[in-house]
Design an enzyme around this catalytic site. Structure first.
Site, PDB file in Angstrom:
ATOM      1  N   ARG A 132      47.042  73.723  30.034  1.00 40.27           N
ATOM      2  CA  ARG A 132      46.320  72.630  29.386  1.00 40.27           C
ATOM      3  C   ARG A 132      45.002  72.295  30.069  1.00 40.27           C
ATOM      4  O   ARG A 132      44.190  71.545  29.532  1.00 40.27           O
ATOM      5  CB  ARG A 132      47.211  71.388  29.300  1.00 40.27           C
ATOM      6  CG  ARG A 132      48.244  71.461  28.184  1.00 40.27           C
ATOM      7  CD  ARG A 132      49.108  70.238  28.131  1.00 40.27           C
ATOM      8  NE  ARG A 132      50.141  70.250  29.157  1.00 40.27           N
ATOM      9  CZ  ARG A 132      50.982  69.251  29.390  1.00 40.27           C
ATOM     10  NH1 ARG A 132      50.896  68.143  28.679  1.00 40.27           N
ATOM     11  NH2 ARG A 132      51.898  69.338  30.337  1.00 40.27           N
ATOM     12  N   SER A 153      -5.411  67.031  54.902  1.00 44.65           N
ATOM     13  CA  SER A 153      -4.796  67.062  53.568  1.00 44.65           C
ATOM     14  C   SER A 153      -5.217  68.302  52.795  1.00 44.65           C
ATOM     15  O   SER A 153      -6.355  68.757  52.889  1.00 44.65           O
ATOM     16  CB  SER A 153      -5.209  65.818  52.786  1.00 44.65           C
ATOM     17  OG  SER A 153      -4.702  64.663  53.404  1.00 44.65           O
ATOM     18  N   TYR A 207       9.246  68.681  50.502  1.00 44.14           N
ATOM     19  CA  TYR A 207      10.373  69.553  50.812  1.00 44.14           C
ATOM     20  C   TYR A 207      10.286  69.982  52.276  1.00 44.14           C
ATOM     21  O   TYR A 207       9.281  70.575  52.705  1.00 44.14           O
ATOM     22  CB  TYR A 207      10.382  70.799  49.921  1.00 44.14           C
ATOM     23  CG  TYR A 207      11.390  71.829  50.375  1.00 44.14           C
ATOM     24  CD1 TYR A 207      12.762  71.592  50.244  1.00 44.14           C
ATOM     25  CD2 TYR A 207      10.983  73.023  50.956  1.00 44.14           C
ATOM     26  CE1 TYR A 207      13.694  72.516  50.681  1.00 44.14           C
ATOM     27  CE2 TYR A 207      11.914  73.963  51.396  1.00 44.14           C
ATOM     28  CZ  TYR A 207      13.265  73.694  51.255  1.00 44.14           C
ATOM     29  OH  TYR A 207      14.184  74.607  51.692  1.00 44.14           O
ATOM     30  N   ASP A 236      50.382  68.987  41.932  1.00 44.12           N
ATOM     31  CA  ASP A 236      49.491  68.326  40.978  1.00 44.12           C
ATOM     32  C   ASP A 236      49.633  66.809  40.983  1.00 44.12           C
ATOM     33  O   ASP A 236      49.303  66.141  40.015  1.00 44.12           O
ATOM     34  CB  ASP A 236      49.716  68.873  39.565  1.00 44.12           C
ATOM     35  CG  ASP A 236      51.140  68.627  39.054  1.00 44.12           C
ATOM     36  OD1 ASP A 236      51.965  68.074  39.806  1.00 44.12           O
ATOM     37  OD2 ASP A 236      51.415  68.993  37.891  1.00 44.12           O
ATOM     38  N   GLY A 254      62.059  60.327  32.410  1.00 42.39           N
ATOM     39  CA  GLY A 254      63.469  60.301  32.775  1.00 42.39           C
ATOM     40  C   GLY A 254      63.803  58.986  33.460  1.00 42.39           C
ATOM     41  O   GLY A 254      63.002  58.466  34.253  1.00 42.39           O
ATOM     42  N   ASN A 290      47.715  67.223  34.280  1.00 45.47           N
ATOM     43  CA  ASN A 290      47.995  68.327  33.373  1.00 45.47           C
ATOM     44  C   ASN A 290      46.783  68.792  32.586  1.00 45.47           C
ATOM     45  O   ASN A 290      46.786  69.887  32.028  1.00 45.47           O
ATOM     46  CB  ASN A 290      49.101  67.927  32.389  1.00 45.47           C
ATOM     47  CG  ASN A 290      50.427  67.697  33.088  1.00 45.47           C
ATOM     48  OD1 ASN A 290      50.950  68.595  33.736  1.00 45.47           O
ATOM     49  ND2 ASN A 290      50.956  66.489  32.990  1.00 45.47           N
TER      50      ASN A 290
END
Length: 463
Positions: free
Chosen positions: A18, A409, A352, A108, A144, A230
């Site tokens: 699933r 610069s 960066y 799981d 259950g 699941n």
């Protein structure tokens, strides 16, 4: 408890169809860590000295992944899926080594709290032969039921087999079980498969043990602890629960989260008190933040170390290897990778910095780039203490900017610059009087000609 030996048998053989994925279900991640690794961590925190992983689908991939989060775990392959009791018995060789406690867990259920496992083990220490972890819910449909009598658990009844009265029970089976080691194999071997599916169910151990006069009891846990995954929707639900828990822990430990629901932590995020985190910040694995830092909105941080009183973002990206020393600043739209930003240095915006060192007190102007990669290899840029890098400069590695060096610069720097030197690395400017006006007139005339030709072509096609 520390004197009792414990083996955790973790069932992780399910195919997880699933999930709609080629990746084994239990390797899907919560907070950047495979869900089965969360289960392993909980077992270890509850004092489980040894681990047995029962695997099946994607066994080779599972073994490889297990080496990262549980290198000492034994793995056992369940070739045929014949039920949960059959899966546990796949680890027979490990169970037979004579442990005091056997914990049976599921790969799981990543939200299990170690305290729940410890509580189950404590009941074994008090004399119980079997402990079943259950949860209470106002809507027990589909689960259950745990049938109790006089404080003992006498059966686990699937809903389809429940009487009308039993269906009203709200105490439900969570699946996790603790079994006294001295009884474990005997009980498991007595489980039969006389049922509609012909499978060997672990839940049958309850009635088998009770029928032999052993004490069988239930231990209660919150629903989240036994939440099984699941599909992708349930994976997202579990992620949300984990994040909510972690945010709460962070705030109670002295971290300010201005909009907690928008901040996402990783499983190993370390963050010090008096740190302020603004909205929409993502922490990937391997982040360590000391006290008093400020993480501004929309920053993305992974594999980075941030010292006290640093300032990061907004919209900053710190990649693995970024190391910010005290009071360093990495501002908006900056990216830092595998680089040290030393004390008080500033990388303020649109920059960066990769494979580099930025010395203490240095200032990196807007648009600066360390050109660290030539398509084949990475090279290092060393920027000295107190250096000033002018805006829109490119530093072509390998290169060193000396202490107090000044880069004009717009420079492209290809050679190292000595201490306190001034470096220009740009073309000489020429200014031609009147040329701006001449260019505008030429461009305007050309545009008018193109427009006239286009109109003529359109008219001709219409005729």
């Amino acid at each position: 408890m520390s004197q009792r030996t414990c083996l955790s048998v973790i069932l992780a053989a399910g195919e997880g169809t699933r999930m709609k994925s080629a990746v084994p279900k239990v390797l899907h991640t919560i907070a950047g860590l495979p869900m089965v690794a969360h289960v392993v961590r909980a077992a270890e925190a509850a004092g489980s000295g040894d681990l047995a992983l029962v695997i099946g689908h994607g066994a080779d991939e599972m073994r490889k992944a297990t080496q990262k989060f549980a290198p000492k775990a034994e793995t056992f392959v369940q070739d045929k899926r014949l039920g949960t009791a059959h899966a546990v018995l796949t680890a027979r060789d490990a169970i037979s080594k004579g442990y005091d406690d056997i914990l049976v867990m599921f790969g799981d259920t990543p939200l299990i709290d170690p305290e729940v496992l410890t509580a189950a083990r404590l009941k074994l220490a008090e004399g119980a032969a079997v402990v079943v972890v259950g949860f209470r819910t106002s809507n027990p449909s589909g689960y259950g039921r745990l049938i109790e009598k006089d404080g003992k658990l006498i059966a686990i009844r699937e809903e389809k087999d429940c009487t009308d009265e039993e269906k009203k029970i709200t105490f439900c089976n969570g699946g996790l079980m603790a079994v006294a080691g001295k009884h474990a194999l005997k009980l498991l071997e007595q489980v039969g498969n006389n049922n509609a599916k012909g499978e060997y169910y672990l839940t049958d151990v309850v009635e088998i043990a009770g029928g032999q006069g052993f004490d069988v009891v239930a231990a209660e846990a919150g629903y989240e602890n036994v939440l099984g995954i699941n599909n992708r929707a349930e994976l997202a639900e579990a992620e949300g629960i984990w994040q909510r828990r972690r945010r709460g822990e962070a705030m109670l430990s002295g971290v300010t989260l201005i909009a907690p629901e928008t901040v996402f932590f990783s499983h190993d995020t370390e963050i010090g008190a008096d740190t302020i985190v603004e909205p929409n910040v993502w922490f990937g694995p391997g982040v360590k933040i000391a006290t008093g830092a400020k993480i501004h909105a929309f920053s993305h941080i992974e594999g980075a170390t941030i010292a006290s009183n640093c300032d990061v973002g907004p919209y900053a990206r710190l990649r693995p290897g970024a190391d910010l020393k005290q009071k360093a600043k990495v501002g908006n739209f900056c990216e830092v990778k595998q680089a040290t930003i030393e004390e008080g240095a500033k990388v303020n915006h649109l920059t960066y910095i990769g494979d580099a060192r930025v010395g203490a007190g240095a200032n990196i102007g807007a648009g600066t780039i360390t050109c660290n990669y030539d398509g084949y290899s990475k090279f290092f840029t060393d920027i000295g203490e107190g250096a000033f890098i002018g805006s829109n400069s490119s530093l072509v590695a390998p290169v060193t900017i000396g202490k107090g060096g000044y880069i004009a610069s717009g420079s492209v720097v290809t050679e190292s610059v000595p201490d306190d030197a001034l470096a220009f690395g740009r073309a000489r400017q020429r200014t031609l009087a009147g040329k701006g006006k001449e260019l505008r007139e030429r461009f305007a005339s050309a545009a008018a000609v193109r427009k006239k030709k286009s109109l003529a072509a359109t008219t001709a096609s219409c005729l």
